[in-house]
Design a protein around this motif. Structure first.
Motif, PDB file in Angstrom:
ATOM      1  N   THR A  72       0.833  -1.201   0.000  1.00  0.00           N
ATOM      2  CA  THR A  72       0.000   0.000   0.000  1.00  0.00           C
ATOM      3  C   THR A  72       0.866   1.249   0.000  1.00  0.00           C
ATOM      4  OG1 THR A  72      -1.710  -1.191   1.232  1.00  0.00           O
ATOM      5  CG2 THR A  72      -1.851   1.210   1.206  1.00  0.00           C
ATOM      6  N   VAL A  93       2.268   2.141  -3.470  1.00  0.00           N
ATOM      7  CA  VAL A  93       1.353   2.729  -4.449  1.00  0.00           C
ATOM      8  C   VAL A  93       1.523   4.242  -4.533  1.00  0.00           C
ATOM      9  CG1 VAL A  93      -1.090   3.083  -5.015  1.00  0.00           C
ATOM     10  CG2 VAL A  93      -0.303   0.871  -4.219  1.00  0.00           C
ATOM     11  N   ARG A 108      -8.813  -1.480   0.386  1.00  0.00           N
ATOM     12  CA  ARG A 108      -9.687  -1.183  -0.768  1.00  0.00           C
ATOM     13  C   ARG A 108     -10.201   0.248  -0.721  1.00  0.00           C
ATOM     14  NH1 ARG A 108     -12.256  -5.301  -3.394  1.00  0.00           N
ATOM     15  NH2 ARG A 108     -12.667  -3.641  -4.885  1.00  0.00           N
ATOM     16  N   LYS A 129      -8.677   2.826   0.810  1.00  0.00           N
ATOM     17  CA  LYS A 129      -7.560   3.741   0.593  1.00  0.00           C
ATOM     18  C   LYS A 129      -7.181   3.851  -0.874  1.00  0.00           C
ATOM     19  CE  LYS A 129      -5.238   3.257   5.081  1.00  0.00           C
ATOM     20  NZ  LYS A 129      -4.056   2.677   5.779  1.00  0.00           N
ATOM     21  N   THR A 130      -7.335   2.784  -1.628  1.00  0.00           N
ATOM     22  CA  THR A 130      -6.904   2.772  -3.031  1.00  0.00           C
ATOM     23  C   THR A 130      -8.082   2.902  -3.999  1.00  0.00           C
ATOM     24  OG1 THR A 130      -6.980   0.338  -3.060  1.00  0.00           O
ATOM     25  CG2 THR A 130      -4.883   1.382  -2.477  1.00  0.00           C
ATOM     26  N   ASN A 189      -7.967   4.415  -7.688  1.00  0.00           N
ATOM     27  CA  ASN A 189      -6.587   4.453  -8.172  1.00  0.00           C
ATOM     28  C   ASN A 189      -6.449   3.466  -9.331  1.00  0.00           C
ATOM     29  OD1 ASN A 189      -3.788   4.315  -8.578  1.00  0.00           O
ATOM     30  ND2 ASN A 189      -3.355   4.660  -6.411  1.00  0.00           N
ATOM     31  N   VAL A 213      -3.996   0.395  -9.308  1.00  0.00           N
ATOM     32  CA  VAL A 213      -4.204  -0.695  -8.356  1.00  0.00           C
ATOM     33  C   VAL A 213      -5.250  -1.660  -8.907  1.00  0.00           C
ATOM     34  CG1 VAL A 213      -4.957  -1.325  -6.031  1.00  0.00           C
ATOM     35  CG2 VAL A 213      -3.608   0.749  -6.395  1.00  0.00           C
TER      36      VAL A 213
END
Length: 376
Positions: free
Chosen positions: A217, A220, A252, A254-255, A258, A261
Motif C-alpha cells: 500500500t 502505491v 480497498r 484507501k486505493t 486508483n 491498483v
C-alpha cells in the motif's frame, strides 16, 4: 571445577536467552507506522550484486517529503584474521570512506551516499560495515535495527551458503522489527531507470500477509508503481479471518479509484491450486511479495507442508519462489511481521490500527465485501 563447569555451562545456556534483549514494548512494523512519518529500513548487503537491487527496492518504497525514508545500509563481511568483531560507521563528514576498507565496502558506501544526495529532501542514508563471524553476524544486524528503531530489515536469501542461511534464520528469530528476505533473480535491478514497476502481493491471510499488504500500500504512492493484490480465499468460509477482512477493506477504501491498483480474488481448494494460480502469473511482475508464515491447517496451503524440510526458511509459499520450480525472473520479497514483542504490551493489538470508520462500517454491514459495495 570440571563438575561445576559441566553443570553451569548447560544451565546458563538453558536459562539465558540472548534474543530477549531485542524484544520491544512497541511494535516496529510498517502496518503500525503512522501516516506521514519516516519509514526506517535496514538494508543488508553481502555482495556487489545486492547494491542495485537494494536501491531499486528503496526507490519502489516511495520516499517523498511527506513520507520520507531513512536507509541504514549494512555491508556484511566475514571476520578473517581478527580476534574481535568490528561495526564501522561511515560518517558523512568524510568525503570518501576510510582507505583501509575493502574495495567493495567503498563501493557500497559511495553508491548509497550519492543516491541519498540525489534525493536529500526525502531520503537519508547512513552506511555501516560489519566485520564479524557468520555465527555472530546476526547480532550486528539486530543490534543496529534496535538502536536505529527501524521498521523493516531487508536481507538477501542464500540458497546454498549454509553459514549465511543460518545467519538469516537467526535474524528472523531475533529481529526487533519486521524482516523481508529477498530472492533476487536480477530483473528488478534492470528496471532502475524504468518508467513503471509492476508489483504483486499474494495475500493468503495472517499477520505476515497483512504486513506485506501494508508495504504494498505504501508503494502505491510511487507513481511508477502498478500494484496487483491477489487474495486467495478457501471454499470453506469458516477459514476467513475477521482481521484479514478488515485490513483488506481498509486497503480497498484507501486505493479506491486508483487506476494503478488492481484487486482480484481467487477461490482455491488446496495448496496445489494456490501454487497453480501463482505459477500462471509469475512472469507478469518485476517484484513479487508474500508473507512468510501461514496457518498450517489452512486449506490454502494444504499439501504444501508435505514438501517442508528442516532447512526451510521462507515458508511454504516462499520456498516455491526460491526453488527451481519457479520459472519467473522477478525479485521476490518474503515478509515476516515482527515477532519479538513483550507479551501484553499496550501496542500489541493490531485491531487498534484499523481506522474507526472502517471498523464501524464493517460491524454495521457484517463484512468487508458489503462495505466495499456500499463505498463504491
Amino acid at each position: 571445577m570440571l563438575i561445576i563447569t559441566g553443570v553451569i555451562t548447560p544451565l546458563v545456556r538453558a536459562l539465558y536467552d540472548p534474543s530477549k534483549k531485542y524484544m520491544t514494548y512497541k511494535r516496529r512494523t510498517i502496518l503500525q507506522l503512522k501516516p506521514n512519518t519516516e519509514l526506517r529500513l535496514l538494508a543488508c548487503i553481502h555482495s556487489g550484486d545486492h547494491i542495485p537491487a537494494m536501491m531499486s527496492i528503496v526507490e519502489v518504497s516511495n520516499h517523498t517529503q511527506q513520507n520520507p525514508i531513512g536507509v541504514y545500509v549494512l555491508h556484511l563481511i566475514e571476520l578473517l584474521g581478527r580476534s574481535t568483531t568490528l561495526l564501522i560507521s561511515h560518517d558523512e563528514r568524510y568525503k570518501t570512506p576510510p582507505s583501509n576498507l575493502v574495495s567493495l565496502s567503498q563501493r557500497v558506501v559511495l553508491a548509497f551516499r550519492n543516491y541519498g544526495k540525489k534525493y536529500k529532501d526525502s531520503l537519508s542514508v547512513q552506511s555501516y560495515t560489519s566485520i564479524s563471524s557468520y555465527e555472530t553476524m546476526d547480532d550486528d544486524v539486530c543490534t543496529l535495527a534496535l538502536k536505529k528503531r527501524v521498521s523493516l530489515i531487508i536481507i538477501p536469501f542464500y540458497e546454498k551458503w549454509a553459514p549465511l542461511r543460518s545467519m538469516n534464520s537467526n535474524v528472523l528469530n531475533k529481529a526487533p522489527c519486521s524482516v523481508a528476505v529477498t530472492v533476487d533473480r536480477g530483473l528488478l535491478r534492470s528496471y532502475k531507470h524504468a518508467t513503471e514497476f509492476s508489483v504483486v502481493v499474494f495475500f493468503l491471510g495472517g499477520a505476515d500477509d497483512r504486513e506485506t499488504l501494508a508495504y504494498g500500500t505504501r508503494m502505491v504512492g510511487n507513481v511508477k508503481v502498478k500494484l496487483t493484490v491477489v487474495r486467495f480465499l478457501p471454499y470453506q468460509k469458516a477459514w476467513e479471518s475477521q482481521l484479514d477482512n478488515i485490513v483488506m477493506a481498509d486497503f480497498r477504501v484507501k486505493t479506491l479509484g486508483n487506476e494503478r491498483v488492481t484487486y482480484r480474488e481467487e477461490v482455491v481448494m488446496d495448496g496445489g491450486k494456490t501454487v497453480s494460480v501463482i505459477r500462471s502469473m509469475e512472469s507478469d511482475y518485476q517484484l513479487i511479495m508474500v508473507g512468510r508464515r501461514h496457518e498450517e491447517e489452512s486449506p490454502l496451503i494444504e499439501g504444501l507442508l508435505e514438501w517442508k524440510n528442516e532447512e526451510t526458511l521462507l515458508g511454504p509459499i516462499g520456498d516455491y519462489f526460491a526453488s527451481s520450480d519457479f520459472q519467473g525472473s522477478a525479485t521476490v520479497m518474503v515478509v515476516q511481521q515482527q515477532t519479538n514483542v513483550v507479551p501484553g504490551s499496550s501496542d500489541d493489538n493490531l485491531e487498534d490500527l484499523i481506522p474507526l470508520e472502517i471498523r464501524a462500517s464493517h460491524d454495521q454491514e457484517g463484512g468487508s465485501r458489503r462495505v466495499l459495495i456500499q463505498k463504491e
